[in-house]
Design a protein around this motif. Structure first.
Motif, PDB file in Angstrom:
ATOM      1  N   VAL A  33       0.912  -1.208   0.215  1.00  8.45           N
ATOM      2  CA  VAL A  33      -0.025  -0.022  -0.071  1.00  8.45           C
ATOM      3  C   VAL A  33       0.866   1.306   0.068  1.00  8.45           C
ATOM      4  N   LEU A  34       0.312   2.334  -0.226  1.00  6.17           N
ATOM      5  CA  LEU A  34       1.029   3.558  -0.290  1.00  6.17           C
ATOM      6  C   LEU A  34       0.979   4.351   0.913  1.00  6.17           C
ATOM      7  N   VAL A  35       2.043   5.176   1.070  1.00  9.15           N
ATOM      8  CA  VAL A  35       1.918   5.910   2.576  1.00  9.15           C
ATOM      9  C   VAL A  35       0.860   6.776   2.382  1.00  9.15           C
ATOM     10  N   GLY A  36      -0.041   6.785   3.309  1.00  7.88           N
ATOM     11  CA  GLY A  36      -1.320   7.675   3.680  1.00  7.88           C
ATOM     12  C   GLY A  36      -2.442   7.028   2.817  1.00  7.88           C
ATOM     13  N   GLU A  37      -2.473   6.154   2.222  1.00  3.08           N
ATOM     14  CA  GLU A  37      -3.465   5.103   1.616  1.00  3.08           C
ATOM     15  C   GLU A  37      -4.304   4.334   2.467  1.00  3.08           C
ATOM     16  N   TYR A  38      -5.279   4.416   2.678  1.00  7.00           N
ATOM     17  CA  TYR A  38      -6.229   3.543   3.551  1.00  7.00           C
ATOM     18  C   TYR A  38      -6.375   1.945   2.898  1.00  7.00           C
ATOM     19  N   PHE A  39      -6.409   1.228   3.805  1.00 13.37           N
ATOM     20  CA  PHE A  39      -6.507  -0.284   3.343  1.00 13.37           C
ATOM     21  C   PHE A  39      -7.441  -0.911   4.504  1.00 13.37           C
ATOM     22  N   THR A  40      -8.230  -1.997   4.044  1.00 11.78           N
ATOM     23  CA  THR A  40      -9.262  -2.636   4.829  1.00 11.78           C
ATOM     24  C   THR A  40      -8.651  -3.840   5.662  1.00 11.78           C
ATOM     25  N   LEU A  41      -8.691  -3.783   6.800  1.00 15.31           N
ATOM     26  CA  LEU A  41      -8.140  -5.029   7.576  1.00 15.31           C
ATOM     27  C   LEU A  41      -9.489  -5.689   8.014  1.00 15.31           C
ATOM     28  N   THR A  42      -9.560  -6.967   7.660  1.00 15.02           N
ATOM     29  CA  THR A  42     -10.806  -7.962   7.978  1.00 15.02           C
ATOM     30  C   THR A  42     -10.187  -9.122   8.915  1.00 15.02           C
ATOM     31  N   ILE A  43     -10.780  -9.343  10.119  1.00 15.10           N
ATOM     32  CA  ILE A  43     -10.789 -10.259  11.102  1.00 15.10           C
ATOM     33  C   ILE A  43     -12.305 -11.288  11.015  1.00 15.10           C
ATOM     34  N   GLU A  44     -12.018 -12.360  10.756  1.00 10.10           N
ATOM     35  CA  GLU A  44     -13.239 -13.351  10.642  1.00 10.10           C
ATOM     36  C   GLU A  44     -12.905 -14.591  11.613  1.00 10.10           C
ATOM     37  N   PHE A  63       0.056   2.487  12.839  1.00  5.47           N
ATOM     38  CA  PHE A  63      -1.002   2.640  11.994  1.00  5.47           C
ATOM     39  C   PHE A  63      -1.991   3.705  12.535  1.00  5.47           C
ATOM     40  N   VAL A  64      -2.789   4.425  11.825  1.00  5.75           N
ATOM     41  CA  VAL A  64      -3.967   5.068  12.028  1.00  5.75           C
ATOM     42  C   VAL A  64      -5.164   4.165  11.563  1.00  5.75           C
ATOM     43  N   THR A  65      -5.854   4.182  12.749  1.00  5.92           N
ATOM     44  CA  THR A  65      -7.136   3.160  12.564  1.00  5.92           C
ATOM     45  C   THR A  65      -8.251   4.053  12.691  1.00  5.92           C
ATOM     46  N   GLY A  66      -9.304   3.252  12.120  1.00  9.33           N
ATOM     47  CA  GLY A  66     -10.683   3.949  12.042  1.00  9.33           C
ATOM     48  C   GLY A  66     -11.677   3.039  12.992  1.00  9.33           C
ATOM     49  N   GLN A  88     -14.377  -5.535  10.599  1.00  8.21           N
ATOM     50  CA  GLN A  88     -13.560  -4.614   9.684  1.00  8.21           C
ATOM     51  C   GLN A  88     -13.330  -3.188   9.869  1.00  8.21           C
ATOM     52  N   MET A  89     -12.243  -2.772   9.669  1.00  8.57           N
ATOM     53  CA  MET A  89     -11.759  -1.354   9.847  1.00  8.57           C
ATOM     54  C   MET A  89     -10.827  -0.828   8.795  1.00  8.57           C
ATOM     55  N   GLN A  90     -10.702   0.457   8.785  1.00  7.21           N
ATOM     56  CA  GLN A  90      -9.873   1.260   7.861  1.00  7.21           C
ATOM     57  C   GLN A  90      -8.604   1.444   8.644  1.00  7.21           C
ATOM     58  N   PHE A 217      -5.513  12.644   2.570  1.00  7.28           N
ATOM     59  CA  PHE A 217      -6.597  12.686   1.613  1.00  7.28           C
ATOM     60  C   PHE A 217      -6.847  11.354   0.998  1.00  7.28           C
ATOM     61  N   ASN A 218      -8.033  11.150   1.069  1.00  7.38           N
ATOM     62  CA  ASN A 218      -8.298   9.776   0.196  1.00  7.38           C
ATOM     63  C   ASN A 218      -9.528  10.052  -0.335  1.00  7.38           C
ATOM     64  N   GLY A 219      -9.812   9.865  -1.659  1.00  3.15           N
ATOM     65  CA  GLY A 219     -10.765   9.919  -2.545  1.00  3.15           C
ATOM     66  C   GLY A 219     -10.957   9.257  -4.015  1.00  3.15           C
ATOM     67  N   GLN A 220     -11.830   9.532  -4.647  1.00  2.00           N
ATOM     68  CA  GLN A 220     -11.904   9.141  -6.060  1.00  2.00           C
ATOM     69  C   GLN A 220     -12.066  10.009  -6.903  1.00  2.00           C
ATOM     70  N   VAL A 221     -11.598   9.878  -8.288  1.00  2.23           N
ATOM     71  CA  VAL A 221     -11.506  10.994  -9.305  1.00  2.23           C
ATOM     72  C   VAL A 221     -12.068  10.031 -10.457  1.00  2.23           C
ATOM     73  N   ARG A 222     -12.624  10.800 -11.456  1.00  2.00           N
ATOM     74  CA  ARG A 222     -13.015  10.067 -12.771  1.00  2.00           C
ATOM     75  C   ARG A 222     -11.779  10.270 -14.023  1.00  2.00           C
ATOM     76  N   GLU A 223     -11.691   9.069 -14.389  1.00  2.00           N
ATOM     77  CA  GLU A 223     -10.706   9.013 -15.426  1.00  2.00           C
ATOM     78  C   GLU A 223     -11.356   8.107 -16.725  1.00  2.00           C
ATOM     79  N   GLY A 224     -11.686   8.895 -17.576  1.00  4.15           N
ATOM     80  CA  GLY A 224     -12.354   8.370 -18.723  1.00  4.15           C
ATOM     81  C   GLY A 224     -13.926   7.816 -18.091  1.00  4.15           C
ATOM     82  N   TYR A 225     -14.237   6.713 -18.140  1.00 10.57           N
ATOM     83  CA  TYR A 225     -15.425   6.106 -17.766  1.00 10.57           C
ATOM     84  C   TYR A 225     -15.284   5.648 -16.678  1.00 10.57           C
TER      85      TYR A 225
END
Length: 548
Positions: A33-44, A63-66, A88-90, A217-225
């Motif tokens: 993962v990238l520095v500053g990029e959120y990922f999802t940790l799943t415990i089952e 880590f920074v946890t949500g 699950q947590m970010q 910052f985390n977000g989504q942008v449009r690239e094409g369609y």
């Protein structure tokens, strides 16, 4: 029989809790993962959990946890029942490197640890051109409790669909947003960016070395369609916080510039007794918050009553600096004529540019208070003596000496006696005519009647204004009535009145010229004035009857 047995079996299976968890697993949705990029940790956990949760406090060190979200499911396949619970947590890392997410334990069942690789953002130059974050602190050198402006700019080079940005963080310091975020457009290296600017107020509470962690910052942008996830991290800023100097005394006020000014209304250096003066102070400082603005210590002056008015505090950001301002007003009420000197006012502050204690100063001011020229001078009353002076008859001609003889009076003797009595009677009548008072002139009588009529009109108006509860108009009419009715100023007249009326008028003056608003019963005050008026008429009547 078979159906009854099957029903009992299912009921028993549902009611019977699992004795242990079959399996516990932990996984991430991205690696690396990238520095500053959120990922999802799943415990089952497979099996019955009975309300238990995994302990995730160990990963908070790196880590920074949500927040954690919980979900569960139960399945029955061919009469066989299975259940599972997942958490699950970010999670996000602020720095690059190799990290290990430790194993988790629930009811004695453990998961396997996860080796995670965090990649620095320089390895993804294409995304850096699309979205990046800049941070700036001004000033860069701080003292304890000195306010600095922290500016964050988010540059977005594509159409933004969804966005989330965290707040910067600092140990032993407060970070507060200032105002609303601003949006603009800038061109960098021939590319047009949408720029979102946020400003924060940073105040360190302890001295030492600290780091302000940049926002993420985390977000989504449009690239094409299609939608593409993007993220960015602001650079961390290291600061050195200096302590309060040992030789500083007074309220701690660290600033680059402090200015103290004043304004007078009216501006004349000569004022009349009883006329209110408004003195307004304006304190402006750079690099402190409005809550840090100290209250001014206004010294009392003999011969003046000082009433504090409202105080207004504001702050703003301009040219990369935090500017705070306090405006405080005071009402000064001179009590007696004379020359007065209002002492100098000094406010200590610490200059963070030259590292030295300085003083914001207002010089002493001399004011001359004069008597009200429109008020008549109080007449000097001569003390009256208790002795009653008897009228003295003017000298008259000497009465003839009558020599009585033992013998019987003749007609000549009786004639001389009668002439003596007539002469004495004429002298007495002459004296009485000289002592009779001269009649009053018609013009004086008319003036006195006019004054009495005006005073009665003012008293009636006092009653109407009292019912309307108009404090200022009531006070104005009260002064005019006292001057007409008693030929004295309000201050001189009050010195001769009972305590209760002096207290009520003091409340009225405080409500008009100070921030200490008090409940003033104008109707009660008006009733006092009526009683005093009636009592004055009664005393005058008794005095006249005594004379006659």
């Amino acid at each position: 029989m078979v159906m009854r047995f099957a029903f009992c079996f299912i009921l028993f299976a549902v009611a019977l809790p699992a004795l242990a968890i079959d399996r516990l697993t932990a996984s991430v949705d991205k690696n690396p993962v990238l520095v500053g990029e959120y990922f999802t940790l799943t415990i089952e956990a497979n099996g019955k959990v009975s309300g238990q949760m995994p302990d995730t406090s160990a990963i908070s060190k790196n880590f920074v946890t949500g927040p954690i979200s919980t979900s569960s499911r139960t399945q029955i396949v061919n009469g066989s029942m299975s259940s599972a619970t997942s958490w699950q947590m970010q999670v996000m890392s602020r720095s690059a490197g190799e990290f290990t997410i430790p194993a988790f334990d629930i009811s004695g069942t453990k998961s396997q640890p996860i080796n995670l690789r965090v990649v620095a953002r320089e390895s993804d130059e294409s995304q850096q051109k699309d979205v990046f974050v800049t941070t700036e602190l001004s000033p860069e050198s701080l003292y304890v409790q000195q306010a600095a402006l922290y500016t964050v700019k988010l540059f977005i080079g594509k159409d933004l669909l969804d966005a989330q940005m965290t707040q910067p963080m600092m140990d032993e310091g407060s970070i507060t947003p200032m105002g609303q975020q601003e949006e603009s457009y800038e061109v960098l290296d021939g590319r047009r960016y949408r720029v979102i600017t946020r400003k924060y107020l940073v105040q360190p509470q302890k001295s030492g070395s600290f780091t302000i962690e940049g926002p993420i910052f985390n977000g989504q942008v449009r690239e094409g369609y299609r939608r593409m996830a993007v993220s960015a991290v602001g650079d961390a800023i290291d600061i050195e916080v200096k302590p309060i100097p040992d030789d500083y005394r007074g309220a701690w006020l660290p600033s680059e510039l402090v200015n103290l000014a004043e304004e007078w209304q009216p501006e004349d250096k000569q004022v009349i007794v009883g006329s209110p003066i408004t003195r307004t102070f304006t304190l402006t400082a750079l690099g402190i918050t409005k809550e840090q603005m100290p209250d001014l210590d206004i010294p009392s002056v003999d011969g003046f009553r000082i009433y504090p008015d409202e105080t207004d505090r504001n702050q703003m950001a301009r040219d990369g600096r935090v500017i705070s301002q306090m405006v405080a007003s005071y009402a000064l009420l001179p009590q007696k004529p004379g020359k007065y000197t209002l002492p100098e006012i000094q406010l200590p502050w610490f200059n963070t540019v030259i590292n030295r204690i300085q003083y914001a100063t207002l010089p002493a001011r001399t004011i001359e208070v004069i008597a009200d020229p429109n008020q008549p001078q109080q007449p000097v009353v001569q003390p009256q003596t208790n002795a009653i002076t008897q009228p003295v008859a003017p000298p008259s001609e000497p009465e003839p000496t009558i020599i009585y003889k033992d013998s019987e009076k003749s007609w000549l003797d009786w004639l001389i006696m009668c002439l003596g009595y007539v002469l004495w009677l004429a002298t007495l009548l002459t004296f009485l005519f000289k002592k009779s008072p001269a009649p009053l002139q018609t013009s004086s009588t008319n003036d006195q009647a006019t004054v009495t009529t005006d005073a009665q009109t003012k008293l009636k108006l006092l009653g109407k204004v009292a019912k309307q509860n108009d404090l200022r108009q009531f006070y104005t009419l009260l002064r005019a009535y006292v001057e007409l009715e008693y030929q004295q100023s309000l201050k001189a007249w009050l010195s001769q009145q009972p305590t209760e009326i002096r207290e009520e008028i003091a409340k009225l003056q405080a409500s008009l010229y100070s921030s200490n608003k008090q409940q003033v019963e104008l109707v009660t005050l008006y009733n006092y004035m009526n009683k005093i008026k009636k009592r004055s008429k009664s005393d005058a009547k008794i005095h006249l009857e005594t004379l006659y």
